[in-house]
Each structure stands twice: as structure tokens, then as C-alpha cells.
Design an enzyme around this catalytic site. Sequence first.
Site, PDB file in Angstrom:
ATOM      1  N   TYR A  32      28.897 -72.103  82.659  1.00  0.00           N
ATOM      2  CA  TYR A  32      30.354 -71.978  82.562  1.00  0.00           C
ATOM      3  C   TYR A  32      30.981 -71.947  83.956  1.00  0.00           C
ATOM      4  O   TYR A  32      31.870 -72.746  84.257  1.00  0.00           O
ATOM      5  CB  TYR A  32      30.685 -70.692  81.799  1.00  0.00           C
ATOM      6  N   ASP A  33      30.477 -71.048  84.811  1.00  0.00           N
ATOM      7  CA  ASP A  33      31.102 -70.848  86.133  1.00  0.00           C
ATOM      8  C   ASP A  33      31.028 -72.122  86.976  1.00  0.00           C
ATOM      9  O   ASP A  33      32.022 -72.568  87.547  1.00  0.00           O
ATOM     10  CB  ASP A  33      30.400 -69.728  86.907  1.00  0.00           C
ATOM     11  N   ASN A  62      40.948 -62.744  82.324  1.00  0.00           N
ATOM     12  CA  ASN A  62      40.735 -62.318  80.916  1.00  0.00           C
ATOM     13  C   ASN A  62      42.032 -62.212  80.114  1.00  0.00           C
ATOM     14  O   ASN A  62      42.876 -61.375  80.421  1.00  0.00           O
ATOM     15  CB  ASN A  62      40.031 -60.953  80.873  1.00  0.00           C
ATOM     16  N   VAL A  95      35.358 -58.881  74.857  1.00  0.00           N
ATOM     17  CA  VAL A  95      35.386 -57.433  74.713  1.00  0.00           C
ATOM     18  C   VAL A  95      36.570 -56.914  73.886  1.00  0.00           C
ATOM     19  O   VAL A  95      36.405 -55.993  73.075  1.00  0.00           O
ATOM     20  CB  VAL A  95      35.304 -56.763  76.110  1.00  0.00           C
ATOM     21  N   PRO A 134      30.015 -59.566  86.231  1.00  0.00           N
ATOM     22  CA  PRO A 134      30.817 -59.171  87.394  1.00  0.00           C
ATOM     23  C   PRO A 134      31.230 -57.691  87.311  1.00  0.00           C
ATOM     24  O   PRO A 134      31.576 -57.197  86.243  1.00  0.00           O
ATOM     25  CB  PRO A 134      32.038 -60.080  87.314  1.00  0.00           C
TER      26      PRO A 134
HETATM   27  P1  NAD Z   1      38.518 -70.795  72.650  1.00  0.00           P
HETATM   28  O1  NAD Z   1      37.036 -70.820  72.546  1.00  0.00           O
HETATM   29  O2  NAD Z   1      39.280 -70.042  71.610  1.00  0.00           O
HETATM   30  O3  NAD Z   1      39.125 -72.253  72.722  1.00  0.00           O
HETATM   31  C1  NAD Z   1      38.428 -73.372  73.208  1.00  0.00           C
HETATM   32  C2  NAD Z   1      38.747 -74.562  72.335  1.00  0.00           C
HETATM   33  O4  NAD Z   1      38.102 -75.727  72.861  1.00  0.00           O
HETATM   34  C3  NAD Z   1      38.219 -74.391  70.889  1.00  0.00           C
HETATM   35  O5  NAD Z   1      39.213 -74.765  69.980  1.00  0.00           O
HETATM   36  C4  NAD Z   1      37.010 -75.326  70.838  1.00  0.00           C
HETATM   37  O6  NAD Z   1      36.734 -75.779  69.533  1.00  0.00           O
HETATM   38  C5  NAD Z   1      37.442 -76.425  71.784  1.00  0.00           C
HETATM   39  N1  NAD Z   1      36.315 -77.174  72.377  1.00  0.00           N
HETATM   40  C6  NAD Z   1      35.199 -76.683  72.957  1.00  0.00           C
HETATM   41  N2  NAD Z   1      34.410 -77.672  73.395  1.00  0.00           N
HETATM   42  C7  NAD Z   1      35.057 -78.834  73.102  1.00  0.00           C
HETATM   43  C8  NAD Z   1      34.753 -80.211  73.295  1.00  0.00           C
HETATM   44  N3  NAD Z   1      33.609 -80.587  73.892  1.00  0.00           N
HETATM   45  N4  NAD Z   1      35.642 -81.130  72.851  1.00  0.00           N
HETATM   46  C9  NAD Z   1      36.782 -80.763  72.230  1.00  0.00           C
HETATM   47  N5  NAD Z   1      37.123 -79.478  72.008  1.00  0.00           N
HETATM   48  C10 NAD Z   1      36.272 -78.515  72.447  1.00  0.00           C
HETATM   49  O7  NAD Z   1      38.841 -70.207  74.113  1.00  0.00           O
HETATM   50  P2  NAD Z   1      40.214 -69.819  74.816  1.00  0.00           P
HETATM   51  O8  NAD Z   1      40.121 -68.395  75.200  1.00  0.00           O
HETATM   52  O9  NAD Z   1      41.377 -70.287  74.007  1.00  0.00           O
HETATM   53  O10 NAD Z   1      40.108 -70.667  76.160  1.00  0.00           O
HETATM   54  C11 NAD Z   1      40.821 -71.882  76.367  1.00  0.00           C
HETATM   55  C12 NAD Z   1      40.571 -72.378  77.791  1.00  0.00           C
HETATM   56  O11 NAD Z   1      41.010 -71.389  78.739  1.00  0.00           O
HETATM   57  C13 NAD Z   1      39.085 -72.627  78.091  1.00  0.00           C
HETATM   58  O12 NAD Z   1      38.951 -73.789  78.874  1.00  0.00           O
HETATM   59  C14 NAD Z   1      38.677 -71.418  78.887  1.00  0.00           C
HETATM   60  O13 NAD Z   1      37.619 -71.697  79.769  1.00  0.00           O
HETATM   61  C15 NAD Z   1      39.965 -71.086  79.632  1.00  0.00           C
HETATM   62  N6  NAD Z   1      39.988 -69.665  80.016  1.00  0.00           N
HETATM   63  C16 NAD Z   1      40.189 -68.702  79.073  1.00  0.00           C
HETATM   64  C17 NAD Z   1      40.168 -67.362  79.452  1.00  0.00           C
HETATM   65  C18 NAD Z   1      40.407 -66.254  78.456  1.00  0.00           C
HETATM   66  O14 NAD Z   1      40.308 -65.097  78.849  1.00  0.00           O
HETATM   67  N7  NAD Z   1      40.756 -66.497  77.226  1.00  0.00           N
HETATM   68  C19 NAD Z   1      39.934 -67.019  80.792  1.00  0.00           C
HETATM   69  C20 NAD Z   1      39.695 -68.047  81.706  1.00  0.00           C
HETATM   70  C21 NAD Z   1      39.748 -69.367  81.327  1.00  0.00           C
HETATM   71  N1  UDP Z   2      31.522 -56.061  77.022  1.00  0.00           N
HETATM   72  C1  UDP Z   2      31.126 -54.875  76.402  1.00  0.00           C
HETATM   73  N2  UDP Z   2      31.039 -54.872  75.038  1.00  0.00           N
HETATM   74  C2  UDP Z   2      31.314 -55.953  74.275  1.00  0.00           C
HETATM   75  C3  UDP Z   2      31.707 -57.160  74.917  1.00  0.00           C
HETATM   76  C4  UDP Z   2      31.790 -57.167  76.300  1.00  0.00           C
HETATM   77  O1  UDP Z   2      30.860 -53.867  77.056  1.00  0.00           O
HETATM   78  O2  UDP Z   2      31.224 -55.856  73.040  1.00  0.00           O
HETATM   79  C5  UDP Z   2      31.685 -56.046  78.492  1.00  0.00           C
HETATM   80  C6  UDP Z   2      30.958 -57.183  79.212  1.00  0.00           C
HETATM   81  O3  UDP Z   2      29.636 -56.794  79.531  1.00  0.00           O
HETATM   82  C7  UDP Z   2      31.835 -57.354  80.446  1.00  0.00           C
HETATM   83  C8  UDP Z   2      33.239 -57.045  79.939  1.00  0.00           C
HETATM   84  O4  UDP Z   2      33.069 -56.277  78.752  1.00  0.00           O
HETATM   85  O5  UDP Z   2      31.496 -56.400  81.430  1.00  0.00           O
HETATM   86  C9  UDP Z   2      34.063 -58.301  79.614  1.00  0.00           C
HETATM   87  O6  UDP Z   2      33.276 -59.142  78.797  1.00  0.00           O
HETATM   88  P1  UDP Z   2      33.832 -60.454  78.083  1.00  0.00           P
HETATM   89  O7  UDP Z   2      32.677 -61.057  77.348  1.00  0.00           O
HETATM   90  O8  UDP Z   2      35.063 -60.127  77.314  1.00  0.00           O
HETATM   91  O9  UDP Z   2      34.323 -61.406  79.263  1.00  0.00           O
HETATM   92  P2  UDP Z   2      33.822 -61.749  80.753  1.00  0.00           P
HETATM   93  O10 UDP Z   2      34.921 -61.257  81.617  1.00  0.00           O
HETATM   94  O11 UDP Z   2      32.536 -61.031  81.036  1.00  0.00           O
HETATM   95  O12 UDP Z   2      33.649 -63.219  80.733  1.00  0.00           O
END
Ligand code: NAD
Ligand code: UDP
Length: 313
Positions: A144-145, A173, A186, A272
Site C-alpha cells: 500500500y505505502d 485517517n 479502527v 506507525p
Molecule cells: P474503500 O475501500 O471504501 O474504497 C475503495 C474503493 O475502490 C472501493 O469501492 C473498491 O471496490 C474500489 N477499488 C479497489 N480496487 C479497485 C480496482 N482495482 N478497480 C476499481 N475499483 C477498485 O476506501 P476509502 O476509505 O473510501 O478510500 C478511498 C481512497 O482514499 C483510497 O485510494 C485510499 O487509499 C485513500 N485514502 C483513504 C484514507 C482513509 O482514511 N479512508 C486515508 C488515506 C487515503
Molecule cells: N487498531 C486497533 N484495533 C482495531 C483496529 C486497529 O487497535 O480493531 C489500531 C491499529 O493497530 C493502528 C490504529 O488502530 O495502530 C489505526 O489502524 P487502522 O487500521 O484504522 O489504520 P492505519 O492508520 O493503521 O492504516
Amino acid sequence: MKKALVTGGAGFIGSFLCERLLSEGHEVVCLDNFYTGSKNNITHLMKNPRFEMIRHDIVESILLEVDWVFNLACPASPIHYQYNPVKTVKTSVLGAINMLGLAKRVKARILQTSTSEVYGDPEIHPQPEGYWGSVNPIGIRSCYDEGKRVAETLMMDYHRQNQVDIRLIRIFNTYGPRMHLNDGRVVSNFIISALKEESLIIYGDGQQTRSFCYVDDLVDGIMKMMKKDNFIGPVNLGNPGEFTILELAEKVIELTNSKSKIIQKPKREDDPVRRRPDITLAKKELGWEPTIPLESGLIKSITYFKKALEDLA
Ligand code: NAD
Ligand code: UDP
């Protein structure tokens, strides 16, 4: 009015973004392979003649004519992105190449949803955009990262080499209604466990921190960034309020009036330790900052998950 493509539009953040675009009068093409997204998130939009849904995987190219591309497709929860890590890398890298190719061909503006994960386990706190990060390239979070880091590189190179009109945001987040019940992140985990009177599981000692942004605030920031001229980013979008995971667990138990206990399990690999956005740049360039405090956002989310669990029963 613009014609917007939202990849990952049936996911948590994507569905709110589609809704916002429609409410502003734009046309929306929502593209999703339903890996973590759900039709339930968008069925209420289907009757809108300006909304269109395409089942498609962004690992494959697609020909479309649009003005704006919002690239959100990618599983965001560690359990989902680690389930098939090779696919996660393909989605970030091949997906970015395909969407950038599309934007280049039709001269669309493209916004990439990058992540605070590009900072890895940060040595600088809070994290400003100028920090290059501390990321393990070979660990279980790397798919992912590093995938997201390469997507940022591709955005910058298409911009420098092909003059593609890019926008780069780093999301911290984000939480809210419509997170999948099995999302695994979480906030949804804690709320669902508390509502079911089951134990809340903390990985590690619970002293690790995160900064939680309510989805409506994030969508405001995304729209501001897409509309802003002469600023490509990257820009952090997140809520600077920082909480330990233990504090979050206690807050959720209090707000749900739950009798759930908190139990500890071993720390997750490469988890992290601290994370908080420096949002000075977003304030200056976009006039954006979050307005919804954690407690209000949690209350809205609890209402949603209560209903979602009742509907399942
Ligand atoms: P989510 O998992 O709810 O949404 C992701 C969507 O992408 C889903 O609908 C999934 O079906 C679709 N998808 C995945 N792989 C695909 C592919 N190969 N082709 C077409 N569709 C695909 O997650 P989210 O929280 O809504 O995140 C949306 C975006 O924001 C992501 O790119 C994620 O990395 C980024 N983001 C989210 C957070 C957060 O905290 N929610 C933080 C940082 C970055
Ligand atoms: N975490 C937890 N319990 C859970 C899910 C997550 O203690 O049921 C912790 C996880 O280890 C991390 C933080 O909560 O330290 C945030 O996790 P999350 O998976 O929401 O997102 P991240 O920021 O790690 O991608």
C-alpha cells in the site's frame, strides 16, 4: 458544470464524493470493481440522470471523455490491502498509469488520493508535506505505502513530462458512515464491537496515535483542491486533533453507553507510532480546515452503524 470520473466511487469516501458532485450539478461517472465498495453506497444515486455506474477494474485501461478524474480506487484498510498485496500494488501503479493516460488524452484535470502512509512511521511530528517519510519497502504494509508513493511519482512525472494537470492530496485517517461493516479500520471496528457489547481489541499498548477526520470535512477539502488553479500539491488533508487508540476506545465506549471491555493483542507489524497532519499548507492555499470535532463525528457514525446492524439482524 463538469463531467467527473470517480474511480472507487462505490467505496466509503468515493460515494460521498459522488453525492457532493451531483449536488453541485456536475455529471458523474462512477467506476468501481466492488472489491471493497458496495452497490448499497450508491443505489440512492442511480435514479439521478446525471449519474452513471461502470463496473470496471482500473488495472485495465478504459476510454472515457471527462473533464475531471478523481482517482480513489484502492483498498484502504490494512486487512483488505494485505489480502492480495500484489493486486494492491497493481491497482495503485497500473491504475495510476491508466488514469493518467486517460487524463493526458482528453486533457482532464486528475486528482490522486494519496495517503499519510507515504510518511511511513514518521520521525517528524506533525508531518509536513516536505517530509520524505520513513517507509519500510519490504514489509506487509509496503504494498500500500510504496504503491501510493509510486503513484505520486507517476503523477509528478506525467505533469513534468506531459504537462498533465494534476492535483495531489495526502489523506490522513478518515472515518464516517458507509465504512464497510467488515472494513477493519479502527473507528468502525470499535463502534461495531461496542454496539454488539463485544470486547474492543487494541493492537499494542494503545499509546500509538492517529488523527481522525470526518468524511464531510475531507470531501470539502477534495472539492477545494480540484477547483483550485495553479496549485498541484501535494497537500495534507486531515484533522490535526491527535488521539491515542486507547483514548478512542474509551470515547467510543462512553458514547455508545456500552459495557464492552478493552483487551490487548500484540502490536501489528510496522504499525506507525504517531500520526498527525501539519495542515498549514491546506489552510494557506485552500482556506481549508476541518470543522467537525471527533465526538460529533463519532456520534453521526454510531447512528449509522446502529441502523446498519439492525438492518442485518
Ligand atoms: P474503500 O475501500 O471504501 O474504497 C475503495 C474503493 O475502490 C472501493 O469501492 C473498491 O471496490 C474500489 N477499488 C479497489 N480496487 C479497485 C480496482 N482495482 N478497480 C476499481 N475499483 C477498485 O476506501 P476509502 O476509505 O473510501 O478510500 C478511498 C481512497 O482514499 C483510497 O485510494 C485510499 O487509499 C485513500 N485514502 C483513504 C484514507 C482513509 O482514511 N479512508 C486515508 C488515506 C487515503
Ligand atoms: N487498531 C486497533 N484495533 C482495531 C483496529 C486497529 O487497535 O480493531 C489500531 C491499529 O493497530 C493502528 C490504529 O488502530 O495502530 C489505526 O489502524 P487502522 O487500521 O484504522 O489504520 P492505519 O492508520 O493503521 O492504516
